[in-house]
Motif scaffolding. Structure first.
Motif, PDB file in Angstrom:
ATOM      1  N   VAL A  20       7.168   9.582  -4.563  1.00 39.98           N
ATOM      2  CA  VAL A  20       7.818   8.291  -4.791  1.00 39.98           C
ATOM      3  C   VAL A  20       7.225   7.250  -3.836  1.00 39.98           C
ATOM      4  CG1 VAL A  20      10.039   7.111  -4.536  1.00 39.98           C
ATOM      5  CG2 VAL A  20       9.911   9.305  -5.721  1.00 39.98           C
ATOM      6  N   VAL A  21       6.865   7.710  -2.641  1.00 45.64           N
ATOM      7  CA  VAL A  21       6.279   6.808  -1.645  1.00 45.64           C
ATOM      8  C   VAL A  21       4.933   7.375  -1.198  1.00 45.64           C
ATOM      9  CG1 VAL A  21       6.510   5.977   0.742  1.00 45.64           C
ATOM     10  CG2 VAL A  21       8.491   5.954  -0.776  1.00 45.64           C
ATOM     11  N   GLU A  22       3.935   6.511  -1.142  1.00 41.61           N
ATOM     12  CA  GLU A  22       2.634   6.901  -0.571  1.00 41.61           C
ATOM     13  C   GLU A  22       2.160   5.768   0.326  1.00 41.61           C
ATOM     14  OE1 GLU A  22       0.542  10.066  -3.586  1.00 41.61           O
ATOM     15  OE2 GLU A  22      -0.003   7.944  -3.757  1.00 41.61           O
ATOM     16  N   ILE A  23       2.112   6.060   1.610  1.00 42.49           N
ATOM     17  CA  ILE A  23       1.647   5.055   2.576  1.00 42.49           C
ATOM     18  C   ILE A  23       0.369   5.594   3.198  1.00 42.49           C
ATOM     19  CG2 ILE A  23       2.184   3.929   4.784  1.00 42.49           C
ATOM     20  CD1 ILE A  23       5.132   4.153   4.100  1.00 42.49           C
ATOM     21  N   LYS A  24      -0.674   4.766   3.215  1.00 41.35           N
ATOM     22  CA  LYS A  24      -1.945   5.232   3.811  1.00 41.35           C
ATOM     23  C   LYS A  24      -2.421   4.233   4.855  1.00 41.35           C
ATOM     24  CE  LYS A  24      -3.575   7.998  -0.023  1.00 41.35           C
ATOM     25  NZ  LYS A  24      -4.105   7.778  -1.354  1.00 41.35           N
ATOM     26  N   GLY A  25      -2.596   4.714   6.056  1.00 41.96           N
ATOM     27  CA  GLY A  25      -3.182   3.906   7.136  1.00 41.96           C
ATOM     28  C   GLY A  25      -2.487   2.571   7.364  1.00 41.96           C
ATOM     29  N   LEU A  26      -1.163   2.568   7.277  1.00 42.18           N
ATOM     30  CA  LEU A  26      -0.432   1.292   7.386  1.00 42.18           C
ATOM     31  C   LEU A  26      -0.387   0.791   8.833  1.00 42.18           C
ATOM     32  CD1 LEU A  26       1.377  -0.935   6.159  1.00 42.18           C
ATOM     33  CD2 LEU A  26       3.335   0.592   6.497  1.00 42.18           C
ATOM     34  N   HIS A  66       8.318  -2.722   4.480  1.00 47.52           N
ATOM     35  CA  HIS A  66       7.105  -2.657   3.646  1.00 47.52           C
ATOM     36  C   HIS A  66       7.427  -1.998   2.299  1.00 47.52           C
ATOM     37  CE1 HIS A  66       4.727  -3.543   7.305  1.00 47.52           C
ATOM     38  NE2 HIS A  66       3.827  -3.971   6.453  1.00 47.52           N
ATOM     39  N   LEU A  67       8.259  -0.944   2.325  1.00 48.08           N
ATOM     40  CA  LEU A  67       8.584  -0.250   1.073  1.00 48.08           C
ATOM     41  C   LEU A  67       9.324  -1.165   0.109  1.00 48.08           C
ATOM     42  CD1 LEU A  67       9.708   3.265   2.415  1.00 48.08           C
ATOM     43  CD2 LEU A  67       7.499   2.596   1.442  1.00 48.08           C
ATOM     44  N   VAL A  78       0.445   0.545   0.655  1.00 48.09           N
ATOM     45  CA  VAL A  78       1.803   1.058   0.429  1.00 48.09           C
ATOM     46  C   VAL A  78       2.002   1.145  -1.074  1.00 48.09           C
ATOM     47  CG1 VAL A  78       4.271   0.566   0.721  1.00 48.09           C
ATOM     48  CG2 VAL A  78       2.657  -0.065   2.526  1.00 48.09           C
ATOM     49  N   ARG A  79       2.443   2.296  -1.554  1.00 48.79           N
ATOM     50  CA  ARG A  79       2.770   2.441  -2.975  1.00 48.79           C
ATOM     51  C   ARG A  79       4.171   3.023  -3.098  1.00 48.79           C
ATOM     52  NH1 ARG A  79      -0.718  -0.427  -3.034  1.00 48.79           N
ATOM     53  NH2 ARG A  79      -2.774  -0.315  -3.986  1.00 48.79           N
ATOM     54  N   VAL A  80       4.943   2.419  -3.968  1.00 43.59           N
ATOM     55  CA  VAL A  80       6.285   2.936  -4.258  1.00 43.59           C
ATOM     56  C   VAL A  80       6.336   3.144  -5.766  1.00 43.59           C
ATOM     57  CG1 VAL A  80       8.757   2.450  -4.123  1.00 43.59           C
ATOM     58  CG2 VAL A  80       7.245   1.683  -2.288  1.00 43.59           C
ATOM     59  N   PRO A  85       4.384  -2.659  -3.744  1.00 40.35           N
ATOM     60  CA  PRO A  85       5.655  -3.387  -3.758  1.00 40.35           C
ATOM     61  C   PRO A  85       5.519  -4.894  -3.517  1.00 40.35           C
ATOM     62  CG  PRO A  85       5.593  -1.831  -1.925  1.00 40.35           C
ATOM     63  CD  PRO A  85       4.298  -1.683  -2.659  1.00 40.35           C
ATOM     64  N   LEU A  86       4.359  -5.336  -3.064  1.00 40.18           N
ATOM     65  CA  LEU A  86       4.182  -6.792  -2.911  1.00 40.18           C
ATOM     66  C   LEU A  86       3.846  -7.415  -4.261  1.00 40.18           C
ATOM     67  CD1 LEU A  86       2.163  -7.366   0.359  1.00 40.18           C
ATOM     68  CD2 LEU A  86       4.515  -8.055  -0.135  1.00 40.18           C
ATOM     69  N   GLU A  87       2.955  -6.723  -4.982  1.00 35.93           N
ATOM     70  CA  GLU A  87       2.533  -7.227  -6.294  1.00 35.93           C
ATOM     71  C   GLU A  87       3.627  -7.069  -7.342  1.00 35.93           C
ATOM     72  OE1 GLU A  87      -1.118  -5.899  -8.444  1.00 35.93           O
ATOM     73  OE2 GLU A  87      -1.853  -5.809  -6.374  1.00 35.93           O
ATOM     74  N   HIS A  88       4.376  -5.956  -7.225  1.00 34.09           N
ATOM     75  CA  HIS A  88       5.397  -5.643  -8.239  1.00 34.09           C
ATOM     76  C   HIS A  88       6.774  -5.650  -7.587  1.00 34.09           C
ATOM     77  CE1 HIS A  88       2.265  -4.298 -11.100  1.00 34.09           C
ATOM     78  NE2 HIS A  88       1.646  -3.903  -9.998  1.00 34.09           N
ATOM     79  N   GLY A  89       7.027  -6.672  -6.763  1.00 32.76           N
ATOM     80  CA  GLY A  89       8.262  -6.724  -5.965  1.00 32.76           C
ATOM     81  C   GLY A  89       9.521  -6.544  -6.779  1.00 32.76           C
TER      82      GLY A  89
END
Ligand SMILES: Nc1ncnc2c1ncn2[C@@H]1O[C@H](COP(=O)(O)OP(=O)(O)OP(=O)(O)O)[C@@H](O)[C@H]1O
Length: 345
Positions: A20-26, A66-67, A78-80, A85-89
């Motif tokens: 559900v959540v993938e965060i890389k090098g945040l 961020h999520l 960041v992917r949710v 989540p910024l582009e598809h808030g």
């Protein structure tokens, strides 16, 4: 709570991505010179409960923000539900519920009115809405207080009503920021039971920030320990606790012999004695009258420790190995150097 779910808003499911959540090098920097997150990578599997642990300022809330698409990364992704989540808030926020550390209820309204108001804001369908609101509040133990103003609620009741508001949209992902801070132990226990229900029983994915290690151990499948914006340990609570192992020994002795015992055991242990990745306290400590604790000492060291004590004329009544806990690991990890002085990996 399953019976209230039939009235849920018709939100298209988020898909079946395993994570559900993938965060890389945040990395997140705040001007002029705060690095709140420094290369954090983290995945949260569907249906799991992940706890973010760390001191004040470690970066926990910054991850949640961020999520929810409320902050832009300085670096990393960041992917949710597989989306940015910024582009598809709006799309992402429709599928997550956030319980922030701040109040989300209008104190002048009743709990029922608060939820009705939220339903209008979320544009939820009116069919079955009243039953859903009453059902949620009842499930969270507020069935006989629905029409009381929130200002008259206890802190625990307010948190439960807030959770009901967050659940109104039937979110697949819950972000909970220190939900039980300021609650008494009974209210904490009740809230924990409810979080367990909405997570494990209803299959929602939960990311929870907490300072409470007992809460993390009781609720979380995975615990992520943060320090100075970096992940310093990650795993399931039992696994993390077992990393500490039986590396502490508690010795019961005559209180009159405490000074001699401290002197006799002072050379035991040492940096790194608690195992790889740890640098915990190793000096002997008095845990109470006649109770000495040696950190960084294994079972194999016990005979030598006893010989030292006997040679120093100390009468020993009992020796007990102490099983590691999540708290031991947490304290050990946080005994490290302060921000900015640690070695770069
Ligand atoms: N908008 C901001 N501007 C500047 N600095 C910020 C901002 N938001 C957070 N910070 C800083 O980033 C760091 C991480 O903050 P964050 O709120 O994520 O910590 P936390 O682990 O949630 O702490 P706490 O347990 O106190 O809530 C802190 O040093 C904080 O002061």
């Amino acid at each position: 709570m399953a019976e209230t779910a039939v009235h849920q808003a018709p939100v298209e499911p988020a898909g079946h991505a395993e994570n559900v959540v993938e965060i890389k090098g945040l990395t997140k920097r705040f001007p002029p010179d705060v690095t709140a997150l420094d290369g954090v990578s983290l995945t949260v599997a569907r249906g799991s409960v992940v706890g973010l642990l760390g001191h004040n300022g470690a970066g926990k809330t910054t991850i949640l923000r961020h999520l929810a698409g409320l902050l832009a990364p300085s670096a990393g992704t960041v992917r949710v539900f597989g989306r940015d989540p910024l582009e598809h808030g709006a799309w992402v926020r429709r599928r997550l519920g956030m319980l922030p550390g701040t109040a989300i209820l209008d104190q002048r309204m009743t709990a029922r009115e608060n939820l009705r108001f939220a339903a209008r804001l979320f544009d939820l369908p009116t069919r079955g809405l009243e039953e859903r609101i009453a059902g949620l509040l009842t499930d969270l133990g507020l069935g006989d207080r629905l029409d009381e103003r929130v200002s008259g609620y206890s802190a625990g009741m307010r948190q439960r009503a807030s959770l009901a508001k967050v659940l109104l949209t039937d979110p697949e992902l819950l972000l909970l920021d220190e939900p039980s801070t300021a609650l008494d132990p009974v209210a904490q226990q009740e809230l924990r039971g409810m979080i367990r229900r909405v997570s494990h029983d209803e299959g929602r994915t939960v990311v929870i920030c907490t300072h409470d290690l007992a809460e993390a151990a009781a609720l979380c499948d995975t615990v992520v320990i943060l320090a100075h914006g970096r992940i310093v340990a990650e795993g399931n609570p039992a696994e993390l606790a077992s990393r500490v192992g039986h590396t502490a020994v508690e010795i019961e002795l005559d209180p009159d012999d405490e000074r001699a015992a401290l002197a006799a055991t002072a050379r035991r242990g040492g940096p790194g004695a608690n195992g790889p990745g740890t640098n915990g306290p190793s000096a002997p400590e008095l845990e109470g009258p006649g109770r000495l604790r040696l950190q960084g000492v294994t079972r194999a060291d016990v005979p030598a420790v006893l010989r030292d004590l006997v040679a120093a004329g100390v009468d020993v009544y009992a020796v007990r190995p102490r099983t590691g806990t999540l708290e031991d690991l947490y304290l050990t990890l946080h005994a490290g150097p302060a921000r900015g002085t640690e070695e770069q990996p």
